[in-house]
Enzyme design. Structure first.
Site, PDB file in Angstrom:
ATOM      1  N   GLY A  17      33.016 -31.847 -15.240  1.00 30.73           N
ATOM      2  CA  GLY A  17      32.283 -30.842 -14.466  1.00 30.73           C
ATOM      3  C   GLY A  17      30.771 -30.924 -14.668  1.00 30.73           C
ATOM      4  CB  ILE A  18      28.228 -28.214 -14.824  1.00 34.44           C
ATOM      5  CG1 ILE A  18      28.482 -27.625 -13.426  1.00 34.44           C
ATOM      6  CG2 ILE A  18      26.755 -28.082 -15.210  1.00 34.44           C
ATOM      7  CD1 ILE A  18      28.250 -26.115 -13.313  1.00 34.44           C
ATOM      8  CG  ASP A  62      37.180 -23.755 -30.169  1.00 40.04           C
ATOM      9  OD1 ASP A  62      36.301 -23.111 -29.565  1.00 40.04           O
ATOM     10  OD2 ASP A  62      38.354 -23.355 -30.288  1.00 40.04           O
ATOM     11  CG  ASN A  89      28.229 -27.176 -19.525  1.00 40.66           C
ATOM     12  OD1 ASN A  89      27.956 -26.821 -18.381  1.00 40.66           O
ATOM     13  ND2 ASN A  89      29.381 -27.788 -19.814  1.00 40.66           N
ATOM     14  CE1 TYR A 159      32.035 -17.371 -15.927  1.00 36.54           C
ATOM     15  CE2 TYR A 159      30.973 -16.588 -13.924  1.00 36.54           C
ATOM     16  CZ  TYR A 159      31.198 -17.594 -14.844  1.00 36.54           C
ATOM     17  OH  TYR A 159      30.588 -18.818 -14.686  1.00 36.54           O
ATOM     18  CB  THR A 196      33.374 -28.060 -11.605  1.00 39.49           C
ATOM     19  OG1 THR A 196      33.409 -26.632 -11.644  1.00 39.49           O
ATOM     20  CG2 THR A 196      31.935 -28.542 -11.504  1.00 39.49           C
TER      21      THR A 196
HETATM   22  N1  LIG Z   1      31.503 -24.278 -11.413  1.00 37.85           N
HETATM   23  C1  LIG Z   1      30.856 -23.207 -11.045  1.00 37.85           C
HETATM   24  O1  LIG Z   1      30.981 -22.757  -9.904  1.00 37.85           O
HETATM   25  C2  LIG Z   1      29.907 -22.501 -12.007  1.00 37.85           C
HETATM   26  C3  LIG Z   1      29.044 -21.531 -11.464  1.00 37.85           C
HETATM   27  C4  LIG Z   1      28.173 -20.866 -12.322  1.00 37.85           C
HETATM   28  C5  LIG Z   1      28.157 -21.159 -13.675  1.00 37.85           C
HETATM   29  N2  LIG Z   1      29.007 -22.094 -14.181  1.00 37.85           N
HETATM   30  C6  LIG Z   1      28.961 -22.338 -15.619  1.00 37.85           C
HETATM   31  O2  LIG Z   1      28.699 -23.709 -15.875  1.00 37.85           O
HETATM   32  C7  LIG Z   1      29.372 -24.121 -17.085  1.00 37.85           C
HETATM   33  C8  LIG Z   1      30.230 -25.351 -16.797  1.00 37.85           C
HETATM   34  O3  LIG Z   1      31.174 -25.010 -15.789  1.00 37.85           O
HETATM   35  P1  LIG Z   1      32.079 -26.103 -15.023  1.00 37.85           P
HETATM   36  O4  LIG Z   1      32.148 -25.685 -13.621  1.00 37.85           O
HETATM   37  O5  LIG Z   1      31.661 -27.468 -15.365  1.00 37.85           O
HETATM   38  O6  LIG Z   1      33.495 -25.759 -15.702  1.00 37.85           O
HETATM   39  P2  LIG Z   1      34.729 -26.707 -16.096  1.00 37.85           P
HETATM   40  O7  LIG Z   1      35.862 -25.791 -16.331  1.00 37.85           O
HETATM   41  O8  LIG Z   1      34.877 -27.812 -15.126  1.00 37.85           O
HETATM   42  O9  LIG Z   1      34.236 -27.328 -17.482  1.00 37.85           O
HETATM   43  C9  LIG Z   1      34.036 -26.512 -18.606  1.00 37.85           C
HETATM   44  C10 LIG Z   1      34.118 -27.381 -19.843  1.00 37.85           C
HETATM   45  O10 LIG Z   1      33.964 -26.505 -20.973  1.00 37.85           O
HETATM   46  C11 LIG Z   1      34.949 -26.847 -21.934  1.00 37.85           C
HETATM   47  N3  LIG Z   1      35.264 -25.715 -22.805  1.00 37.85           N
HETATM   48  C12 LIG Z   1      35.858 -24.541 -22.473  1.00 37.85           C
HETATM   49  N4  LIG Z   1      36.056 -23.795 -23.560  1.00 37.85           N
HETATM   50  C13 LIG Z   1      35.560 -24.501 -24.613  1.00 37.85           C
HETATM   51  C14 LIG Z   1      35.477 -24.261 -26.011  1.00 37.85           C
HETATM   52  N5  LIG Z   1      35.953 -23.136 -26.559  1.00 37.85           N
HETATM   53  N6  LIG Z   1      34.892 -25.195 -26.789  1.00 37.85           N
HETATM   54  C15 LIG Z   1      34.421 -26.356 -26.246  1.00 37.85           C
HETATM   55  N7  LIG Z   1      34.490 -26.648 -24.943  1.00 37.85           N
HETATM   56  C16 LIG Z   1      35.059 -25.725 -24.131  1.00 37.85           C
HETATM   57  C17 LIG Z   1      36.158 -27.280 -21.108  1.00 37.85           C
HETATM   58  O11 LIG Z   1      37.075 -28.025 -21.880  1.00 37.85           O
HETATM   59  C18 LIG Z   1      35.488 -28.068 -19.996  1.00 37.85           C
HETATM   60  O12 LIG Z   1      35.318 -29.426 -20.336  1.00 37.85           O
HETATM   61  C19 LIG Z   1      30.160 -22.902 -17.566  1.00 37.85           C
HETATM   62  O13 LIG Z   1      29.424 -22.222 -18.557  1.00 37.85           O
HETATM   63  C20 LIG Z   1      30.274 -22.058 -16.313  1.00 37.85           C
HETATM   64  O14 LIG Z   1      30.472 -20.693 -16.595  1.00 37.85           O
HETATM   65  C21 LIG Z   1      29.883 -22.772 -13.374  1.00 37.85           C
END
Ligand SMILES: NC(=O)c1ccc[n+]([C@@H]2O[C@H](COP(=O)([O-])OP(=O)(O)OC[C@H]3O[C@@H](n4cnc5c(N)ncnc54)[C@H](O)[C@@H]3O)[C@@H](O)[C@H]2O)c1
Length: 265
Positions: A17-18, A62, A89, A159, A196
């Site tokens: 993802g991001i 973690d 992130n 959230y 993502t």
């Molecule tokens: N995708 C969206 O639309 C969006 C929008 C706004 C903000 N965000 C924020 O961007 C960030 C990344 O989001 P994304 O879309 O890539 O999500 P995603 O679910 O694709 O990836 C999140 C990653 O975080 C890891 N993760 C989760 N819990 C964890 C933990 N306890 N320890 C270590 N790693 C952990 C997961 O394993 C995963 O690899 C997040 O903080 C999310 O809240 C995402």
């Protein structure tokens, strides 16, 4: 293009993802990148980057566990000689009404999205300042908040609360680092809906709530953004590279909204 040559970056939740896109973009800008994640697939992401000739590695981590943060930051200094950039992130998301949200779920959301950011910042500052206080280029901490940290929406009480907390924690950290003359800048990024796994959760929720199909639900999410589409992980990654680099040398304590106009309405 922003230059991160010789910078050492740690990206939490960098397996996909991001975070995955930020890891790649920082590598492409010249940084040495440590990907941390609780998913073992972070190993594949690091291999993908080293196969492209970049300097990247993976550590299982973690973000809710303080001892694991200490281990991860020590890994950065032992393997690469220090730390310059932390991207907080890693995050989780679930949409629920307040009445449906259990206290356990509320705490879980805070544990990952807020405590994870606090623990990462606490563990990283001592290591980042060792290098940043010795030179002109600043260290950089970048926290992933969300548009949900700026405006409210139904079914997102937990959230939104976590992402709002990240927004103000970022500003206080920025002011503290400035007052202590650590030469560390601290900023938050506020994405709209990004394509993502987490973005798919938003689509699935609309499908469940409205009974619409995948294409229809994706169209509805696209329409939330005046630019008429989802954001791409790479578009968030470019903002992170900018915030990590000297190109943003006078920017701290601020919030970067990357949402295709969603919150301008
Ligand atoms: N995708 C969206 O639309 C969006 C929008 C706004 C903000 N965000 C924020 O961007 C960030 C990344 O989001 P994304 O879309 O890539 O999500 P995603 O679910 O694709 O990836 C999140 C990653 O975080 C890891 N993760 C989760 N819990 C964890 C933990 N306890 N320890 C270590 N790693 C952990 C997961 O394993 C995963 O690899 C997040 O903080 C999310 O809240 C995402």
């Amino acid at each position: 293009m922003a230059d991160l040559t010789d910078r050492i970056a740690l990206i939490s939740g960098g397996a996909r993802g991001i975070g995955g896109a930020i890891s790649e973009a920082m590598c492409a800008a010249g940084a040495k990148v440590v990907i941390s994640d609780l998913l073992q697939e972070g190993e594949n992401k690091a291999s993908e980057l080293t196969d492209k000739g970049y300097d990247a590695s993976f550590i299982l981590h973690d973000v809710t566990i303080e001892a694991e943060w200490n281990k991860t930051v020590s890994y950065c200094s032992e393997t690469y000689g220090g730390l310059d950039i932390l991207v907080n992130n890693a995050g989780i998301y679930f949409p629920k009404t307040i009445e449906e949200t259990s206290l356990e779920e509320w705490k879980q959301m805070f544990s990952v999205n807020v405590e994870g950011v606090f623990l990462g910042t606490k563990a990283a500052i001592p290591e980042i300042k060792k290098r940043s206080m010795e030179r002109e280029s600043s260290g950089s901490i970048i926290n992933l908040s969300s548009v949900a940290g700026l405006v409210g929406s139904p079914n997102h009480g937990a959230y939104s609360a976590t992402k709002g907390a990240v927004r103000l924690f970022t500003k206080s950290t920025a002011l503290e680092c400035a007052a202590l003359e650590y030469n560390i800048r601290v900023n938050s990024i506020h994405p709209g809906v990004i394509d993502t796994k987490m973005g798919s959760q938003v689509v699935n929720t609309i499908m469940e709530e409205t009974g619409s199909g995948d294409n229809e639900a994706r169209a509805q999410v696209s329409e939330l953004h005046p630019l008429g589409r989802f954001g791409k992980p790479e578009e968030i990654a470019q903002t992170a590279v900018f915030l990590a680099s000297d190109d943003s040398s006078f920017i701290t304590g601020t919030e970067f909204i990357v949402d295709g106009g969603l919150t301008a309405k």
